[in-house]
Motif scaffolding. Structure first.
Motif, PDB file in Angstrom:
ATOM      1  N   ILE A   1      40.201  32.730  37.292  1.00 53.82           N
ATOM      2  CA  ILE A   1      39.933  34.166  37.402  1.00 53.82           C
ATOM      3  C   ILE A   1      38.693  34.524  36.578  1.00 53.82           C
ATOM      4  O   ILE A   1      38.618  34.257  35.379  1.00 53.82           O
ATOM      5  CB  ILE A   1      41.141  35.010  36.931  1.00 53.82           C
ATOM      6  CG1 ILE A   1      42.426  34.620  37.702  1.00 53.82           C
ATOM      7  CG2 ILE A   1      40.827  36.508  37.072  1.00 53.82           C
ATOM      8  CD1 ILE A   1      42.433  34.939  39.194  1.00 53.82           C
TER       9      ILE A   1
ATOM     10  N   LEU B   1      39.091  34.026  41.892  1.00 53.81           N
ATOM     11  CA  LEU B   1      38.713  35.409  42.222  1.00 53.81           C
ATOM     12  C   LEU B   1      37.706  35.880  41.191  1.00 53.81           C
ATOM     13  O   LEU B   1      37.784  35.497  40.018  1.00 53.81           O
ATOM     14  CB  LEU B   1      39.937  36.331  42.121  1.00 53.81           C
ATOM     15  CG  LEU B   1      41.104  36.071  43.077  1.00 53.81           C
ATOM     16  CD1 LEU B   1      42.333  36.855  42.633  1.00 53.81           C
ATOM     17  CD2 LEU B   1      40.710  36.446  44.510  1.00 53.81           C
TER      18      LEU B   1
ATOM     19  N   SER C   1      43.042  40.557  46.756  1.00 58.11           N
ATOM     20  CA  SER C   1      43.133  39.413  45.836  1.00 58.11           C
ATOM     21  C   SER C   1      44.309  38.524  46.213  1.00 58.11           C
ATOM     22  O   SER C   1      44.203  37.293  46.252  1.00 58.11           O
ATOM     23  CB  SER C   1      43.344  39.892  44.394  1.00 58.11           C
ATOM     24  OG  SER C   1      42.259  40.685  43.984  1.00 58.11           O
TER      25      SER C   1
ATOM     26  N   ASP D   1      35.493  37.486  46.071  1.00 56.64           N
ATOM     27  CA  ASP D   1      35.179  38.708  45.327  1.00 56.64           C
ATOM     28  C   ASP D   1      35.793  39.879  46.100  1.00 56.64           C
ATOM     29  O   ASP D   1      35.201  40.361  47.070  1.00 56.64           O
ATOM     30  CB  ASP D   1      33.651  38.845  45.240  1.00 56.64           C
ATOM     31  CG  ASP D   1      33.207  40.144  44.572  1.00 56.64           C
ATOM     32  OD1 ASP D   1      34.029  41.071  44.442  1.00 56.64           O
ATOM     33  OD2 ASP D   1      32.025  40.229  44.198  1.00 56.64           O
ATOM     34  N   PRO D   2      36.989  40.330  45.685  1.00 49.18           N
ATOM     35  CA  PRO D   2      37.637  41.421  46.419  1.00 49.18           C
ATOM     36  C   PRO D   2      36.978  42.764  46.106  1.00 49.18           C
ATOM     37  O   PRO D   2      37.103  43.714  46.886  1.00 49.18           O
ATOM     38  CB  PRO D   2      39.078  41.392  45.892  1.00 49.18           C
ATOM     39  CG  PRO D   2      38.948  40.835  44.508  1.00 49.18           C
ATOM     40  CD  PRO D   2      37.799  39.873  44.544  1.00 49.18           C
TER      41      PRO D   2
ATOM     42  N   LEU E   1      49.776  38.023  40.707  1.00 52.36           N
ATOM     43  CA  LEU E   1      49.126  36.847  41.302  1.00 52.36           C
ATOM     44  C   LEU E   1      49.896  35.559  41.025  1.00 52.36           C
ATOM     45  O   LEU E   1      49.822  34.595  41.787  1.00 52.36           O
ATOM     46  CB  LEU E   1      47.692  36.701  40.779  1.00 52.36           C
ATOM     47  CG  LEU E   1      46.666  37.693  41.339  1.00 52.36           C
ATOM     48  CD1 LEU E   1      45.304  37.472  40.687  1.00 52.36           C
ATOM     49  CD2 LEU E   1      46.541  37.562  42.865  1.00 52.36           C
TER      50      LEU E   1
ATOM     51  N   ILE F   1      36.597  39.503  39.808  1.00 56.49           N
ATOM     52  CA  ILE F   1      37.075  40.883  39.919  1.00 56.49           C
ATOM     53  C   ILE F   1      36.326  41.775  38.931  1.00 56.49           C
ATOM     54  O   ILE F   1      36.188  41.435  37.747  1.00 56.49           O
ATOM     55  CB  ILE F   1      38.597  40.931  39.612  1.00 56.49           C
ATOM     56  CG1 ILE F   1      39.355  40.008  40.582  1.00 56.49           C
ATOM     57  CG2 ILE F   1      39.128  42.357  39.683  1.00 56.49           C
ATOM     58  CD1 ILE F   1      40.840  39.870  40.280  1.00 56.49           C
TER      59      ILE F   1
ATOM     60  N   SER G   1      43.697  44.794  44.674  1.00 58.34           N
ATOM     61  CA  SER G   1      44.894  43.971  44.469  1.00 58.34           C
ATOM     62  C   SER G   1      45.387  43.315  45.762  1.00 58.34           C
ATOM     63  O   SER G   1      45.581  42.098  45.789  1.00 58.34           O
ATOM     64  CB  SER G   1      46.020  44.785  43.820  1.00 58.34           C
ATOM     65  OG  SER G   1      45.651  45.075  42.499  1.00 58.34           O
TER      66      SER G   1
END
Ligand code: PEP
Ligand code: MN
Length: 337
Positions: A97, A295, A284, A269-270, A326, A297, A281
């Protein structure tokens, strides 16, 4: 093409094949195995008679790579690449992350966010010092002062740092500070920049271009791999479609497709996909479920005041809630966070 050596081929035989390839104008990239060694060779094979290689001692077979990208392809390397960033792995069982604000703005907010994301389980701190803004009037980043703050935050938290470089002239400066160099979507086909970063040998986070195909994205990775840099992390960040409800459309299919055709790790990359924090969320979770290796974020200690991308940034507590959720998704697909 790939030259597959016979099982337990002698060192001398491998060396002779490599020398021959170099003599024929190829760049060689051997992958040494305990039993089998394969040599990737990139160059113009139109003039090559493969029998020259097949007749050499220790050579088992010569396999052409059909894809336009060679070193980035699964044909070239079957096992997943795990990129090591001074002890932090990207592409292994553990999902990596990356978190932090869009841009480094000031010490107070940045250090608070850094400490928080570290305690919530992030491994890599993001923060732009050179920002590629659509408007020339928008905040462009703190440049070297921002890089210094990133380095200070690393010192303080032990997090690795990722930051973007937008100009080949700044590669030398940014590599002095960053653990991972980010290439933004807008620069995915800035070929001089890719070559410069490839030659730096630093781990790279390569965002997919806004309107790029997966093949073009892998060709961009190839540019850097050809310079000798194998530490490439692919990042799907949403592509431009006719849909306007989100900033971009997260191409979930890009995850399994890129992983099928390439051995490189793929993260998502959300934030830039969604453009709105509320969708970060669910996107992800979808990304992890679809096999993403990590990810990146955007998280801000006060999104309302952010100088860049506030609307898509998660507040600190929303980020730590997401990290907990997650874990469930990760364990369902045999991974950990
Ligand atoms: C960013 O990560 O802040 C950024 C500018 O991303 P992208 O290049 O994907 O738009
Ligand atoms: Mn951003």
């Amino acid at each position: 093409m790939i030259i597959v050596m016979k099982n337990y081929a002698k060192e001398q035989q491998i060396m002779e094949v490599e020398n021959k390839l170099v003599e024929l104008g190829f760049k060689t990239h051997p992958i040494y195995g305990e039993i089998k060694t394969v040599i990737g060779a990139v160059g113009d094979k139109r003039l090559l008679d493969t029998r020259v290689l097949l007749d050499m001692a220790g050579v088992d077979s010569v396999i052409p790579i059909m894809k336009p990208y060679k070193m980035a392809s699964r044909e070239y390397k079957q096992e997943d690449t795990v990129v090591d960033v001074s002890g932090v792995s990207i592409g292994g069982k553990e999902i990596a992350i990356f978190a932090g604000p869009c841009a480094v703005e000031n010490k107070e907010h940045f250090f608070e966010t850094a400490r928080y994301v570290k305690s919530a389980g992030a491994k890599i701190l993001r923060g732009g010092a050179f920002k590629p803004r659509t408007s020339p009037y928008a905040f462009q980043g703190l440049q070297e002062d921002g890089l210094k703050m990133l380095a200070e935050a690393r010192e303080m938290t032990g997090l690795k740092i990722v930051t973007e470089v937008i100009d080949p002239r700044d590669v030398e400066l940014v590599t002095q500070y960053a653990d991972i160099i980010q290439i933004g979507a807008r620069n995915m086909q800035n070929f001089r920049l890719l070559q410069e970063i490839g030659a730096s040998m630093k781990p790279v986070l390569l965002k997919r271009g806004i309107s790029s195909t997966i093949e073009e994205w892998l060709m961009a990775a190839e540019y850097m791999m050809l310079e000798g840099n194998q530490k490439i992390i692919l990042c799907e960040r949403g592509i431009r479609t006719y849909e306007t409800a989100t900033r971009n459309t997260l191409d979930i299919s890009a995850i399994p497709v890129a992983k099928e055709h390439s051995h490189l790790p793929v993260i998502v990359d959300p934030s830039h996909s969604a453009g709105t924090w509320k969708y970060v969320s669910p996107l992800s979770k979808a990304a992890i479920a679809a096999g993403a290796d990590g990810l990146i974020i955007e998280v801000h200690s006060n999104p309302k005041e952010a100088l860049c991308d506030g609307p898509q940034s998660l507040k600190l507590d929303t980020f730590s809630q997401l990290m907990k959720e997650l874990q469930i998704i990760a364990s369902a697909v045999g991974r950990t966070v």
